[in-house]
Structure formats: C-alpha cells, structure tokens
Design a protein around this motif. Structure first.
Motif, PDB file in Angstrom:
ATOM      1  N   UNK B  80      38.832  29.376  29.279  1.00 30.08           N
ATOM      2  CA  UNK B  80      37.478  28.922  29.566  1.00 30.08           C
ATOM      3  C   UNK B  80      37.205  28.850  31.075  1.00 30.08           C
ATOM      4  N   UNK B  81      38.246  29.087  31.884  1.00 30.22           N
ATOM      5  CA  UNK B  81      38.059  29.070  33.336  1.00 30.22           C
ATOM      6  C   UNK B  81      37.802  30.499  33.819  1.00 30.22           C
ATOM      7  N   UNK B  82      36.651  30.739  34.464  1.00 29.34           N
ATOM      8  CA  UNK B  82      36.337  32.106  34.903  1.00 29.34           C
ATOM      9  C   UNK B  82      37.354  32.605  35.935  1.00 29.34           C
ATOM     10  N   UNK B  83      37.594  33.882  35.924  1.00 27.58           N
ATOM     11  CA  UNK B  83      38.508  34.508  36.876  1.00 27.58           C
ATOM     12  C   UNK B  83      37.811  34.645  38.227  1.00 27.58           C
ATOM     13  N   UNK B  84      38.449  34.110  39.269  1.00 24.76           N
ATOM     14  CA  UNK B  84      37.849  34.128  40.614  1.00 24.76           C
ATOM     15  C   UNK B  84      37.933  35.544  41.175  1.00 24.76           C
ATOM     16  N   UNK B  85      36.764  36.104  41.499  1.00 28.65           N
ATOM     17  CA  UNK B  85      36.654  37.533  41.754  1.00 28.65           C
ATOM     18  C   UNK B  85      35.978  37.811  43.084  1.00 28.65           C
ATOM     19  N   UNK B  86      36.569  38.719  43.852  1.00 31.11           N
ATOM     20  CA  UNK B  86      35.988  39.177  45.115  1.00 31.11           C
ATOM     21  C   UNK B  86      35.611  40.649  44.958  1.00 31.11           C
ATOM     22  N   UNK B  87      34.397  40.975  45.388  1.00 27.53           N
ATOM     23  CA  UNK B  87      33.933  42.358  45.286  1.00 27.53           C
ATOM     24  C   UNK B  87      33.961  43.015  46.661  1.00 27.53           C
ATOM     25  N   UNK B  88      34.578  44.172  46.735  1.00 27.35           N
ATOM     26  CA  UNK B  88      34.479  45.004  47.939  1.00 27.35           C
ATOM     27  C   UNK B  88      33.469  46.111  47.662  1.00 27.35           C
ATOM     28  N   UNK B  89      32.484  46.252  48.549  1.00 30.15           N
ATOM     29  CA  UNK B  89      31.419  47.214  48.301  1.00 30.15           C
ATOM     30  C   UNK B  89      31.104  48.001  49.553  1.00 30.15           C
ATOM     31  N   UNK B  90      30.290  49.015  49.353  1.00 30.21           N
ATOM     32  CA  UNK B  90      29.839  49.814  50.482  1.00 30.21           C
ATOM     33  C   UNK B  90      28.315  49.874  50.398  1.00 30.21           C
TER      34      UNK B  90
END
Lengths: 279, 279, 279, 279
Positions: B80-90
């Motif tokens: 129930x705990x969301x996965x901590x996510x970092x997005x790399x984008x261009x």
C-alpha cells in the motif's frame, strides 16, 4: 522422473501453503512451480503446484491427509500423461481438424480416444488422424440413446475431458450434470451481444468491428457456463456475413484449442460461476 | 491491515516454499497470493508472495532467518506504500505525461518525487501535475555534475525507481552500476531490428507491418538490459515516417507505464539477463 | 498546396468513379488516395478521395455538379484544417486528458474550442491545456438550458464534432437529432454483454476474460448508434472490480481517441445503422 | 456475372483514375471496390479495382489501351477463379496443414496443384487432402535438378503462386529471379532481431516477451524480400525453448495463410522494397 501436478481448493485460512508444502516435503518432492489465489469474493483458496521427484502414490497419500484437515478438494495428476479426451462433433470440421492436428503435432497434451458425431461427414478426417469415429443420427427419439453411449464411452475409456467441437446439440440436464467440470463448449461472441437467431447477420447489420469466441464449461444453462478463454478478431465493413462467419470460425478453433490445453494441463479451477486460470 | 509483498530468490532445492511459508505462519500472516518459478536454465528459485495480517517488522525478521538458511536475497515491501520514483526526461512529453496522468489518476502505485531534465520544455507539465522539476544543460563537461545530482536525489529522497522517460542521454557506467536493478528505460523496437540511425526511416523503407517498444532495465550495455515489457502495433504502407514515429511513441508510453506498474508492484525479478515477471 | 478530402455517397450505378474523377481533373486536381466501397446490402456507393493541387472552391463547384447528377451527398474538406471540436464532459478525466494531450502533441487533427461540463473538477486540466471551460449543474430543470448552450456553442463556434467524453448524461432526442452524424460517444463493452447496472461487477461475477470499449455515433437510441471503433483488453481472475474499471477506462480513452481521429480525418461515412470506415 | 480485379501501377500524374475508370465504363463494368495509393517516396501510383458486369476480354483490351498511355503494368484477374498454387515443403507439417485445411474449407481462394518436397514425411497429409505429392532428396548435386522440376511444374501447370512452407532450402538466384513477385516465404521474427544460429534459444536467453513471424516475397537476398504480413504473440519466462518454437510455429502458420490470402486476392503490389497492401 515424475512431473506431478497438485490442484487443490478449500476455504481460505492462514497456513494452507505451509501445510501443503509440508506434505510435499514429506513425499520428498520438489516444487518447481506454484501458483496460488485467494478469492476475496468467495473466501476460497486455490492452488496449482508442479512437483518433481516424488512418488505419485506417496504424494497422493500426503496431500490427502492435508486435504482432509483443510476440507479441500484436490487432485494429483501426472503432467506427462496425456488427458484422455472424447470429441463430440457434428458437420463442422474446422475446430475438429485444429484439435486433431495440434494433438498429432504434440502441441496439445491430450489423447483423443474417439469422436462421436451426429453426422458422418467427418469420418475421413477421423480416419486420416487415426481416431475411432462413431456416428448416429440424433433425433428427439434417439437423443437419449446417443447420450447413453456418450456416458458409456466416458466410463469405459476413462475419459477425463469431453470437448463439444461445434456439436450443435443441446445436452440433457442429466448429461450436463454427469459431465460437470469435465466438458468444454465453444461458441461465437460479439460486442455487443446479440440475442436470437443468426448473430453473424445481426453483427453485420450493426457493423461491429470485433467478433470473437468464448470457450466455457458445459452447464445446463446454455452458453452460460464458467468462461475459460475468449478471443476476438478485427472485422470491417467490406466483409459480408459469410466472411464474418469464417473469421469467427478461426477464432473458435484457436480459442477452443487454447481452452483444451489449459484443461489438459490442469490449469483451470472452478470458483462458483467463475474460473481461476493458472497460466 | 498491512498488505505485504515478499520477493525472494535463491538457488533451488526442495523445501523452500515450506520454509518460507513457515516463516509467514510464525509471523501470523496469511498468504493471499503466491507465485513461484524455478528456472531450469539457471537452477534458481524465484517467488513473490502477498501476505495479510502480519506485522511488517516481525515478518521481515522471520523471512530474514529463512533467507539466511537458503542463501537468498529477499525484500519485504508494503503493497500500500507507493514506490518512490524519480523521472529523468529530456524534451519529449508523451511518456512523461502518460506516467504523470496515470499516477495522479491512481492507476500507478508510485509517488513521483521529481523530474530531472536536460531541457526546460516540460516545466509547465511538471507544474500542472505538481511535481518538482529541475533542469540543467547536460554537456560532456556538465554530465558528471548532472549525474552526481541524480545520485544525490536518489539518496536524499529514498528513491526506489528511476524512470528514463525518453531521457536520450547515455548514462555513465558508474551511474548504471549505482542504479542497477532500479532504473528502467524505454526504446522503440522493430521486426526485423534495424541498426544505425533513424530506424523509423529504415522501417518505412522496408515496409514493415509492425512497430513496437521495449522497456528494459538500464545497464551499461546500451538498449540491451533485461527486458521487462514489449508491445507492438500494426502499421501500413500509407503511413509516412512521421506517422510511424507517432505510432511508436504511443507504444512507448503504454509499454513504459506497464513496466513501471510491474516494478512498483514488485512483480519483476532478475534472472541473469532475463526477467521473471509475476503478473 | 491544398490537400483536400472529398467524401461522397449515393445510390450505386456504373460510372460514378469516372464522373467524380472527371470533376477532379476539371478542377486540375491530382488524386493521391482513393477508397471506394459499394454496399451489397444497401446498394449504396461510398468514396473518400484525397486531392492535391486543386483550388478548394473550384473543386467544390465541380463535385457539386457531379453530385447533382448522381443524387449524392458530398463534402469537400481541407485536410490541413483541424476539425473544430467541442468536448462534453462530467467528472471523469481519463478520456478528456487523453484527447487534450494527443491534440496538443499534434497526434489528433482537431481544434478543441471548448469543454462544457456538468461538474467543475476538470477545470484545472482545461486550464493547463489552455481550453475554455464552462460548467453548470445539470438537473432535470436545467438540462434544457444546458442543451441550449451546447447548441449555441456549436453554432457560434462552427463546431464540426461534438465528443461525449464520459459525459454520462442522456441527451434529449432533439439534441441527438441536431447533432446527428457529428457527435461521438464512448462506452464500455463486454463479451457477453450485460444488461442493467454495474456491468463491471457483472463481468467480474461471470469471470470474463476480455473487456472493451465501443465508440459510436450519438443517436437517441442510447448506446446503440452506428459503431465507429471497438477495442478489447485481456483480464483475469486476479483483478477485482476496481481494476476491471481501470482497464476498461484505458480502453475507453484509446478507443475514443481513435474514433475522433477517424472522424477528424473524414474517414467515417454512415451506411444506415452501420459505418463505412476508410482507414 | 464476372467479378474482375484490375491491379495497375505506373508513375503518378493527374488524371489516372479518370482514365482507368473511363476504360471500365467503356467495357460496361461497374466498380464495386476501388483502392488507390500514391507513394510520396517513389512517386508511383497503385490501384486495385473490383469490377462487375464487364466481359473479361473486353475489359482487358480497354485497360491495356489506357495502360499503354500511362506506361503502366497491369493485370485483370477473375476474382472467382482460384489462384493456382504450388507448395514447396520439407518435413515441417504445421504450415502445410494449415494451408491445405483452409483451402479445403473454402477459406483460401487458391487451387493447390501440388506439393514438392525434399522429404517424404508429408506424403500422407497430401494424400488425405487429395494433393499430388512429389519428393526427392535435395543435395548440392541434385539441387539444380529439383529446381528445374519446380520451373517445369510452374510452367506446365500454369502456377501463379509458389509458397515456401518452411521449405528450408535456399533457392538459387536464378530460381528466385524466375519466381520474382510470385513466391512467398515465411520465417520467424523477433524483437529485437537475432543474428546467427538458433534464434529461439537466443530469444529465450534474452527473455523476450514477444515472438513473431514475417511473410515476405522470395528474393535472392535471404529473408529480406518485401514484407507482406507480420504477427507477434506474447511469451513469458515460464516457456522453455521448445514452447517458444511451438508458439512461433503457430504464428508462422497464421501469418503465411494470411499472406497467401492477400496474394490470391490480388491485394499485394510491389513498391520497390516495400509492398502496398490493399486489404
């Protein structure tokens, strides 16, 4: 070495996997694949376990003891033994040929013990594939006789799976009950669904863009048994009714073959009106 | 009530499921879903188990004891705990928007802690979705600085998953190693594959009928990490290169989102160069 | 250079293509794509022709002369001019976001002139995408007012396409008639179909393996207008009702976007209760 | 009544459709379906037209006159006349059975005039379906003889289509040239593609999630002819190499049958290294 498949279902409670795996350890088996599902709707537990290294009789004894404690239904099957299968057919050859060719090509783990039909047009196909073929005209009067023959064949030949390959006759409630959980039927399916005669014509009139097929367990509620497999294919405005039928038949063949494979590999468990499929 | 997910892998041998389920019973947990796979190729055992009713710390202690005996890697996650996510984008927004919208709509069990980009064009999108956005020009000179920032962000914000959402920059081997098993990338895919520049033009020249996308773990071997998810879509002769690109981008968005979902639900385990996916 | 699209339908007879292509030659146009279909069921002729090099007014004059002889309905559209589109929405954002993002990304040849909703929850999304947003509570009393506003917006803003993006309100027969042939709706679809409330729950109870979505023209016969596009996705026993809903919503977004694209590219012609789609 | 199919391609210029449809009017034909495509890449025009009511010889004369003016290649085929087809086979029966069954079931508009094989294992299948079967061992020495027989069979039996149904032998450049545009081959396809031996094993090692098949025209550039049809199917980590092979074979059967149908219905035109497919 034996490759055994345990399927088991029972009311859910803590400790079931531990209990069953204890039975497997006691029978000196190694679990090579395990799938489990607990239905939040019915509070029921389902599992399918592949076991290597255990003696079949010993494993059966161990699982039976555990199942007794759990109030469980279970089976222990040998994955390398083909499922003994009887085909009921009529005139349409597409699904029958598909089943027989896949079987002979080693693609379906079944052993087709015979084809029983209410027409003789498929006799040459049966002969080509080396399958015993019997037929008799089925009328209101002779239907009971035909169904009695089916029951006798199932009993005498240890049939585990009866496949209605476009058999087109409605089975009596008694035969449906006799075959409960071990007979599969195929029929066409549409979005949206159509009631009444000639659904392909209705689908054409409505200009649907997808047509499909549904394989399901045989129950006395016509075309409404628990669903095992479904597929669709894209169609368009250029296709006349005959072409829609051909497209639908190809879906029927593929969908029924996949359902038979799932059943023969002991991957289908009943959960009331639904199925649990361990792919 | 806690809904916990145990993932574990170790060399295969008899009794593993019994041992793990014993640990779960000891922590007073109930197994609601269990999937298991033993790889005949690598002799390795993999499992994913959903457990209800157990205390997280207690379950972790019990599983750790079992894992120690088995020589196993394991994790206990709270589903129930969301996965901590970092997005790399261009610059490309299609996959980023798809991720952010699905996340905000409750369709992806992640928590996007930030977007780091080498361009500023996606700043308004990040603002709309309420996500911290940082950008800096990445050149040969500044690449090391940018990567150091990524590492710092991962550390400071407890990032569990880094998503390269058409980031378009090659990561250094050091950063690949640092992110091993927790970074996912997306790229287009073709049948047959095309080497060299502008594969969409090559696909157009060859008149391919299907184009697709592949999501895979980031490794230092460019575009060759273990595959997590693939999809294709049908194309035809009327489509010019620009349209093939648009079709391909839609596949990229959908495929990356599905891969992120699988990762965030702890359904992906590595088996050497392959992945075991418990759907 | 103009890229024009001629769509035309009329009772079938020999010589139609020759007559139309004669008009195109007279307008000094070059046909770059032509699709034609004669319905054996309705005896009706349909065509969609892309023309380069002709002056729009001149082509319209030539085609009008031919159409008069043929008793044909026709349109001449500029393929490079986006279709002016009005969105009717309620609370659900998934299909609206999908449409707006694809439009802003250049993936849909439309121009969204506004969103009219019976709730205000989508106002921030509309603002982010820079689309005028109006909302008013729609009750039995205010429904006529709302519909009058829709008609006024359609008239004042030269709206060519009205998209019901999960609008959830039944339009009056009068508004349906007013929008005939230029309004598209989306709804979920199942194999088999389910009548009554909460079809996702029914689909779950029956354990269906596929769920889908249908985009169709709006008619006064609720959810029964001519079908434009359909899609399905595979589901399984592990998915609860909430997950089936999410899966279905993703199909709705994708299916409606595809239908809007087909309409905006002038690829959909009505053939009574069916559609002819020139992809 | 004749149902004729005109296929024609030529350098693009204004007025082509008008000229061709004029020829059809002159032959008193009615166009029931017309598809046209102008390639922006090659500046070439392609069309497929179905015509009712015209006399075949008269239509051919009229089209020939138009084609002469246009510098066009063209064919006039009778849609109701099956395409005369020769199958080249080896040991694998799956694609051959699929073709023969679909043909006998009326699903493929072909007439199989014979099977030529380099093994005799398919002789019973050919006999069951009533198809002449010849085989001879093909070695480096006898290959020229076998190919001469193929050429003779093609000539003597008016063969229009040669199907390599997992024939597994490389044709000589001379035979490829002789069969140019009228021979189709099938092979497996992967994302990403794999070079070298045993691609199924490589696909397994890499853990691909999709495998597929490509049907293409035979050219001397092995497995690189213009693509006619492609399909993929989803696979997963539980499938061993043998199962991937079976899955791939099913795709091969289906994909080749679809390509044969497209060819037999005169829906495939060559555009350099690409194909134009009028579905």
């Amino acid at each position: 070495m034996h490759q055994l498949v345990v399927t088991l279902d029972c009311p859910d409670r803590p400790g079931i996997v531990h209990a069953i795996s204890g039975g497997i350890v006691a029978a000196r088996g190694n679990i090579t694949e395990l799938q489990q599902f607990s239905s939040p709707d019915t509070g029921h537990f389902f599992t399918r376990i592949e076991v290597q290294g255990a003696d079949p009789a010993e494993l059966e004894t161990e699982i039976a003891a555990v199942a007794s404690d759990l109030g469980a239904r279970f089976r222990v099957d040998d994955a390398t033994r083909p499922t003994r299968t009887l085909i009921l057919a009529s005139k349409a050859g597409h699904v029958v040929n598909d089943l027989l060719f896949r079987w002979r090509g080693g693609d379906l783990p079944i052993d087709v013990v015979g084809i029983m039909a209410n027409h003789d047009v498929l006799a040459p196909m049966a002969e080509f594939y080396g399958v015993p073929f019997t037929h008799r005209v089925v009328t209101a009067e002779s239907k009971a006789d035909f169904e009695a023959e089916v029951r006798r064949a199932v009993g005498e030949q240890d049939v585990e799976l009866v496949v209605l390959a476009r058999y087109m006759q409605i089975l009596s409630p008694e035969l449906c009950a006799f075959l409960a959980g071990r007979a599969v039927n195929i029929h066409h399916s549409f979005l949206p669904g159509f009631k009444g005669a000639n659904p392909y014509r209705q689908a054409h009139t409505r200009g649907v863009k997808l047509i499909g097929a549904t394989a399901h367990f045989v129950t006395s509620d016509l075309d409404e048994g628990p669903i095992i497999e479904q597929n669709v294919v894209r169609v368009d405005h250029t296709m006349d009714v005959a072409k829609l039928v051909r497209k639908g038949q190809a879906q029927e063949s593929q969908t029924l073959a996949e359902a038979v494979r799932l059943l023969a590999e002991h991957r289908v468990l009943a959960d009331g009106d639904r199925t649990v499929i361990f792919r």
